[in-house]
Design an enzyme around this catalytic site. Sequence first.
Site, PDB file in Angstrom:
ATOM      1  N   SER A 275      56.240  82.970 113.458  1.00 18.00           N
ATOM      2  CA  SER A 275      56.165  84.426 113.301  1.00 18.00           C
ATOM      3  C   SER A 275      54.716  84.880 113.274  1.00 18.00           C
ATOM      4  O   SER A 275      53.862  84.247 112.623  1.00 18.00           O
ATOM      5  CB  SER A 275      56.830  84.834 111.988  1.00 18.00           C
ATOM      6  OG  SER A 275      56.581  86.196 111.738  1.00 18.00           O
TER       7      SER A 275
ATOM      8  N   TYR B   6      57.459  85.535 102.864  1.00 16.71           N
ATOM      9  CA  TYR B   6      57.838  85.162 104.233  1.00 16.71           C
ATOM     10  C   TYR B   6      56.596  84.774 105.040  1.00 16.71           C
ATOM     11  O   TYR B   6      56.554  83.707 105.672  1.00 16.71           O
ATOM     12  CB  TYR B   6      58.577  86.341 104.891  1.00 16.71           C
ATOM     13  CG  TYR B   6      58.883  86.133 106.356  1.00 16.71           C
ATOM     14  CD1 TYR B   6      59.903  85.282 106.763  1.00 16.71           C
ATOM     15  CD2 TYR B   6      58.154  86.808 107.349  1.00 16.71           C
ATOM     16  CE1 TYR B   6      60.193  85.100 108.105  1.00 16.71           C
ATOM     17  CE2 TYR B   6      58.438  86.629 108.686  1.00 16.71           C
ATOM     18  CZ  TYR B   6      59.454  85.778 109.068  1.00 16.71           C
ATOM     19  OH  TYR B   6      59.731  85.591 110.402  1.00 16.71           O
TER      20      TYR B   6
ATOM     21  N   LYS C  25      55.786  80.996 106.367  1.00 18.54           N
ATOM     22  CA  LYS C  25      55.777  80.745 107.815  1.00 18.54           C
ATOM     23  C   LYS C  25      54.410  80.182 108.227  1.00 18.54           C
ATOM     24  O   LYS C  25      54.311  79.411 109.179  1.00 18.54           O
ATOM     25  CB  LYS C  25      56.097  82.021 108.607  1.00 18.54           C
ATOM     26  CG  LYS C  25      57.520  82.522 108.464  1.00 18.54           C
ATOM     27  CD  LYS C  25      58.584  81.583 109.012  1.00 18.54           C
ATOM     28  CE  LYS C  25      58.818  81.723 110.493  1.00 18.54           C
ATOM     29  NZ  LYS C  25      60.004  80.927 110.946  1.00 18.54           N
TER      30      LYS C  25
HETATM   31  N1  LIG Z   1      63.605  88.944 114.292  1.00 16.64           N
HETATM   32  C1  LIG Z   1      62.284  89.011 114.429  1.00 16.64           C
HETATM   33  O1  LIG Z   1      61.719  90.076 114.743  1.00 16.64           O
HETATM   34  C2  LIG Z   1      61.442  87.781 114.236  1.00 16.64           C
HETATM   35  C3  LIG Z   1      60.064  87.922 114.446  1.00 16.64           C
HETATM   36  C4  LIG Z   1      59.256  86.792 114.291  1.00 16.64           C
HETATM   37  C5  LIG Z   1      59.823  85.580 113.965  1.00 16.64           C
HETATM   38  N2  LIG Z   1      61.172  85.481 113.756  1.00 16.64           N
HETATM   39  C6  LIG Z   1      61.704  84.151 113.453  1.00 16.64           C
HETATM   40  O2  LIG Z   1      62.853  83.925 114.247  1.00 16.64           O
HETATM   41  C7  LIG Z   1      63.768  83.083 113.540  1.00 16.64           C
HETATM   42  C8  LIG Z   1      65.136  83.738 113.498  1.00 16.64           C
HETATM   43  O3  LIG Z   1      65.012  85.012 112.902  1.00 16.64           O
HETATM   44  P1  LIG Z   1      66.167  86.108 113.015  1.00 16.64           P
HETATM   45  O4  LIG Z   1      65.505  87.431 113.044  1.00 16.64           O
HETATM   46  O5  LIG Z   1      67.133  85.713 114.053  1.00 16.64           O
HETATM   47  O6  LIG Z   1      66.813  85.951 111.556  1.00 16.64           O
HETATM   48  P2  LIG Z   1      68.322  86.084 111.041  1.00 16.64           P
HETATM   49  O7  LIG Z   1      69.118  86.944 111.950  1.00 16.64           O
HETATM   50  O8  LIG Z   1      68.212  86.439 109.603  1.00 16.64           O
HETATM   51  O9  LIG Z   1      68.849  84.583 111.177  1.00 16.64           O
HETATM   52  C9  LIG Z   1      68.336  83.579 110.353  1.00 16.64           C
HETATM   53  C10 LIG Z   1      69.122  82.328 110.641  1.00 16.64           C
HETATM   54  O10 LIG Z   1      68.618  81.274 109.803  1.00 16.64           O
HETATM   55  C11 LIG Z   1      69.734  80.692 109.127  1.00 16.64           C
HETATM   56  N3  LIG Z   1      69.354  80.112 107.854  1.00 16.64           N
HETATM   57  C12 LIG Z   1      68.779  80.718 106.796  1.00 16.64           C
HETATM   58  N4  LIG Z   1      68.633  79.841 105.792  1.00 16.64           N
HETATM   59  C13 LIG Z   1      69.138  78.659 106.234  1.00 16.64           C
HETATM   60  C14 LIG Z   1      69.287  77.385 105.658  1.00 16.64           C
HETATM   61  N5  LIG Z   1      68.895  77.130 104.398  1.00 16.64           N
HETATM   62  N6  LIG Z   1      69.832  76.385 106.397  1.00 16.64           N
HETATM   63  C15 LIG Z   1      70.251  76.628 107.665  1.00 16.64           C
HETATM   64  N7  LIG Z   1      70.148  77.822 108.260  1.00 16.64           N
HETATM   65  C16 LIG Z   1      69.603  78.830 107.549  1.00 16.64           C
HETATM   66  C17 LIG Z   1      70.716  81.850 108.937  1.00 16.64           C
HETATM   67  O11 LIG Z   1      71.993  81.322 108.622  1.00 16.64           O
HETATM   68  P3  LIG Z   1      73.031  82.039 107.595  1.00 16.64           P
HETATM   69  O12 LIG Z   1      73.911  82.914 108.442  1.00 16.64           O
HETATM   70  O13 LIG Z   1      73.747  80.898 106.978  1.00 16.64           O
HETATM   71  O14 LIG Z   1      72.220  82.825 106.609  1.00 16.64           O
HETATM   72  C18 LIG Z   1      70.604  82.506 110.306  1.00 16.64           C
HETATM   73  O15 LIG Z   1      71.382  81.806 111.251  1.00 16.64           O
HETATM   74  C19 LIG Z   1      63.165  82.845 112.165  1.00 16.64           C
HETATM   75  O16 LIG Z   1      62.481  81.596 112.184  1.00 16.64           O
HETATM   76  C20 LIG Z   1      62.166  83.989 112.013  1.00 16.64           C
HETATM   77  O17 LIG Z   1      61.110  83.644 111.154  1.00 16.64           O
HETATM   78  C21 LIG Z   1      61.987  86.560 113.880  1.00 16.64           C
END
Ligand SMILES: NC(=O)c1ccc[n+]([C@@H]2O[C@H](COP(=O)([O-])OP(=O)(O)OC[C@H]3O[C@@H](n4cnc5c(N)ncnc54)[C@H](OP(=O)(O)O)[C@@H]3O)[C@@H](O)[C@H]2O)c1
Length: 273
Positions: free
Chosen positions: A147, A166, A170
């Site tokens: 991120s 966060y 990260k």
């Molecule tokens: N969205 C953005 O704008 C953005 C920007 C920069 C980076 N990112 C990165 O992209 C990645 C995905 O983000 P997202 O926005 O898609 O988030 P999200 O929709 O909140 O999804 C997070 C995922 O991680 C899983 N997770 C959380 N804790 C876990 C654990 N202890 N063991 C296994 N799985 C777990 C969740 O599963 P559950 O359903 O079980 O909770 C869910 O599938 C992350 O690494 C985030 O830091 C996202």
Amino acid sequence: MPSYAVIGASRGIGLEYVRQLASRSDTVVFAVVRNPAGSTHLNAAATGLKNVHIFPGDVVDYDSLERAAKQVSEVTGGKLDYLIHNAANVDVNTAYKGFDDYANMEELDTAFISAYKVNSLGPIHAITAFLPLLRASDTKKIVVIGSGACDPSSSRALRLPNIVAYAMTKAAALLATTKFAFKLQDEGFVVITLCPGMVDCSATAGADSAALADKLNEFSATVKKNTGLEVTRQTPEESVTAQLKVIDGLQASHNGLFLKHTGGEYFPRRSEA
Ligand SMILES: NC(=O)c1ccc[n+]([C@@H]2O[C@H](COP(=O)([O-])OP(=O)(O)OC[C@H]3O[C@@H](n4cnc5c(N)ncnc54)[C@H](OP(=O)(O)O)[C@@H]3O)[C@@H](O)[C@H]2O)c1
């Protein structure tokens, strides 16, 4: 047949990885999730797909990841080509907090330790659990989803005092991934951190959908106020399409880099010694 394990695949970006990889007819995809029965979006997407396997695994529970790796191994005959570590705590109720948003220091400590376990130790657990399978493949690619929040220059440019636990955890994950890259380089691995850009995952956030959409609007408004810049929000589909282009094109020279979904380096400092 290329094999991919997506860790944290129940919703958001991880779910979209499963969807797009599964649509490639020659792949096998392992979706590792902490609650398979409760992963309703994933279960719906995987219905009828023979090349998707859903296995339980919680990134804070190393033993559960070893069990998931064993289940993958039974399908592939002991190999895995690509590990995509996506899991993180991006919970709308916790991830956006600033230092003053905790009732007291004890609550802050507890929240930071919890975020550290998921976001920083999680990738170490997943890489370690799947390493024997990755070593047995000729592909040897590890991608940890990172991120821009961990970049101090982003915080400076956007003048953002919040998103503390966060961002800090990260940042630790970015360093852990970089260390793995050089631990594994002589074995032919390519290990990178890949930033997805800003992605609106509210559609699969369940009960948090509306709160997440509001939070993203608030974030965009803050960035606009502080910098004049418009935040470009992608759909998961747009971001993962771009990310897969980067992953498909990975070369030995990418080992250890923090890349953007658009392909360039997040930190353009490789030539600085
Ligand atoms: N969205 C953005 O704008 C953005 C920007 C920069 C980076 N990112 C990165 O992209 C990645 C995905 O983000 P997202 O926005 O898609 O988030 P999200 O929709 O909140 O999804 C997070 C995922 O991680 C899983 N997770 C959380 N804790 C876990 C654990 N202890 N063991 C296994 N799985 C777990 C969740 O599963 P559950 O359903 O079980 O909770 C869910 O599938 C992350 O690494 C985030 O830091 C996202």
